[in-house]
Design a protein around this motif. Structure first.
Motif, PDB file in Angstrom:
ATOM      1  N   GLY A 249      46.100  -2.466  20.293  1.00  0.00           N
ATOM      2  CA  GLY A 249      46.960  -2.494  21.472  1.00  0.00           C
ATOM      3  C   GLY A 249      46.519  -1.496  22.519  1.00  0.00           C
ATOM      4  N   GLY A 253      45.385  -1.766  26.791  1.00  0.00           N
ATOM      5  CA  GLY A 253      46.546  -1.338  27.558  1.00  0.00           C
ATOM      6  C   GLY A 253      46.269  -0.676  28.888  1.00  0.00           C
ATOM      7  N   SER A 408      53.678  -5.912  14.532  1.00  0.00           N
ATOM      8  CA  SER A 408      53.777  -6.177  15.968  1.00  0.00           C
ATOM      9  C   SER A 408      54.219  -4.922  16.726  1.00  0.00           C
ATOM     10  N   VAL A 411      51.230  -2.697  17.573  1.00  0.00           N
ATOM     11  CA  VAL A 411      50.512  -3.168  18.764  1.00  0.00           C
ATOM     12  C   VAL A 411      51.250  -2.725  20.028  1.00  0.00           C
ATOM     13  N   LEU A 412      52.563  -2.862  20.024  1.00  0.00           N
ATOM     14  CA  LEU A 412      53.362  -2.450  21.187  1.00  0.00           C
ATOM     15  C   LEU A 412      53.201  -0.955  21.460  1.00  0.00           C
ATOM     16  N   VAL A 415      49.662  -0.393  23.183  1.00  0.00           N
ATOM     17  CA  VAL A 415      49.536  -0.802  24.580  1.00  0.00           C
ATOM     18  C   VAL A 415      50.412   0.067  25.475  1.00  0.00           C
ATOM     19  N   HIS A 437      53.552  -7.460  25.899  1.00  0.00           N
ATOM     20  CA  HIS A 437      53.628  -7.736  24.462  1.00  0.00           C
ATOM     21  C   HIS A 437      54.336  -9.068  24.209  1.00  0.00           C
ATOM     22  N   ALA A 458      47.765  -8.883  19.660  1.00  0.00           N
ATOM     23  CA  ALA A 458      46.809  -7.989  20.317  1.00  0.00           C
ATOM     24  C   ALA A 458      45.702  -8.773  20.996  1.00  0.00           C
ATOM     25  N   LEU A 461      46.610 -10.015  24.564  1.00  0.00           N
ATOM     26  CA  LEU A 461      47.063  -9.093  25.597  1.00  0.00           C
ATOM     27  C   LEU A 461      46.269  -9.211  26.885  1.00  0.00           C
TER      28      LEU A 461
END
Length: 470
Positions: A249, A253, A408, A411-412, A415, A437, A458, A461
């Motif tokens: 992530g 980002g 998940s 990943v958030l 980013v 996301h 991911a 994104l």
């Protein structure tokens, strides 16, 4: 909601008596007709309370009756039903129901006009029985918001209507955007009644244009360090995947580089050789413009104090939250963003998880105030609250149930931490990160919706970012 009510009163003062209700009823009738497909011969039942929502339903029913629908009104308070609306319905050929359950059992569409935005608490038993009967056999359309939900907070304290669609007027109400009320609202349709948008709001939701304006973009003279470096402290021998997902992530980002500190360096480099790795401790890893700490670190809490001592924005997630104190956060001079899910929020506040899920807006505001930090509360509706109570809470509009999958949140965190390193303030980073996301998850799930895994989120994104700025 006070600002919406004030705007409605101001508009009513400028219009002829009843004009605002007629505008609302016209939009409601059009939406009902679209949902029916064929109005002539359709059977419509109106659940009519004593307030303006009941009047909206009656006038809309009159419009449908003039187009050939068979319309029956169930009056929950016959002596207080809107007189003008009831007269219009009868003049158009509609009738007052004498057997509510029989009419509901035959209905193609039911209009919920039981209570309006001023309603508090759940439905009374008679109304709750009618709402259940409506749900069993017909399309249910709520007027302004489902009866029984709290318009200000999204809380549901008792029985409430579960609608297939909600037709709301002038502006979205917080209760339509925040669970548990949101999932009772169904598809949302906003009718323009000429209401001036309030200058301030309790809740707001970013749209594509807002996100595009906030996204960091490299200039011609940018290099990877000027774009920002995000440090990631994540993973452990037991959870190396958390490090891989958080770095995934972070790389997508907006920052120029990612420094990883932790025991999962081999796993991270095998997947992402562009990552800068260091064995630690964090204060020896090199300069960063933000830190992300917590995903998958297990009981290894030693780095938390060092990261919080850094004079850069810090995002604390997952296991990092277990070792966090309000005093630690309040002592910081740089921004802090906490990203708990409902269970973690409950632990931070000493509450039961069910209490958090029932009062998400109140919870995120309380957490932000207690810790003096920006809080991103993950879940079926993701909320971002600033510690300043005068600042509107942001609701993420792009989420999907398919995001309820392991990893998940890692990943958030990545980013969002990268957006912090690129220069966004915590509130903007949290809202933009959640927006991207959610878009990435929707792309991964496909137009029909299908199970996804965090690595696929991911992987989408970049496409989500491109769809916003393109």
């Amino acid at each position: 909601m006070a600002t919406v009510r004030a705007a409605e009163r101001e508009l009513m003062d400028r219009l002829p008596e009843g004009a605002l209700m007629q505008r609302a009823a016209a939009g409601l009738a059009v939406s009902c007709a679209e949902l029916l497909g064929r109005v002539y011969g359709a059977r419509v039942v109106l659940l009519v309370g004593s307030g303006d929502n009941g009047g909206d339903a009656l006038y809309a029913g009159a419009r449908l009756a003039r187009r050939g629908a068979g319309v029956a009104a169930v009056l929950l308070s016959p002596d207080r039903a809107h007189p003008g609306g009831l007269a219009a319905l009868r003049a158009a050929g509609g009738r007052v129901s004498q057997d509510a359950l029989r009419d509901l059992g035959r209905a193609d569409l039911v209009v919920d006009g039981i209570v309006g935005i001023g309603g508090r608490g759940g439905l009374r038993p008679e109304a709750a029985e009618l709402a259940r009967a409506a749900r069993e056999s017909a399309i249910v359309v709520a007027v302004d918001l489902p009866s029984g939900v709290d318009a200000d907070t999204g809380e549901v304290r008792g029985d409430a209507v579960r609608a297939d669609a909600t037709v709301t007027f002038g502006a979205y109400k917080p209760g339509l955007l925040i669970d548990p009320a949101r999932e009772r609202a169904g598809a949302l349709r906003l009718v323009d009644i000429g209401l001036d948008p309030p200058a301030t709001a309790d809740v707001e939701a970013l749209q594509h244009a807002d996100v595009a304006e906030l996204l960091p973009r490299p200039a011609a003279e940018s290099d990877k360090y000027r774009r920002g470096v995000v440090g990631v402290v994540a993973g452990s021998a037991r959870y190396p995947g958390a490090a891989v997902l958080a770095v995934a992530g972070a790389l997508r980002g907006g920052a120029g580089a990612v420094r990883y500190v932790g025991p999962a360096a081999d796993a991270v480099l095998a997947r992402f050789p562009e990552t800068l790795v260091h064995a630690g401790p964090p204060d020896k890893a090199g300069r960063v413009q933000s830190w992300v700490i917590g995903p998958g670190i297990g009981d290894e809490s030693g780095a938390l104090e060092e990261v919080l001592a850094a004079d850069v924005p810090v995002l604390v997630d997952a296991d990092g939250l277990r070792f966090l104190s309000a005093d630690q956060v309040r002592r910081r001079t740089a921004g802090t963003l906490l990203t708990p899910h409902a269970g973690e929020a409950a632990a931070l506040l000493g509450r039961a998880r069910a209490e958090v899920e029932a009062a998400r807006l109140a919870t995120v505001r309380e957490l932000a105030a207690r810790y003096g930090a920006t809080v991103l509360l993950k879940g079926s509706t993701t909320l971002v609250a600033d510690p300043d109570v005068s600042v509107p809470v942001r609701v993420n509009p792009t989420g999907t149930g398919w995001l309820a999958t392991a990893g998940s949140g890692d990943v958030l965190s990545g980013v969002t931490g990268s957006l912090l390193a690129a220069g966004l303030v915590p509130r903007d980073a949290g809202a933009v990160g959640a927006y991207l996301h959610g878009l990435a998850a929707r792309r991964a799930a496909g137009p029909e919706g299908a199970p996804i895994v965090a690595s696929e989120v991911a992987g989408q994104l970049a496409a989500a970012w491109g769809s916003v700025v393109g």
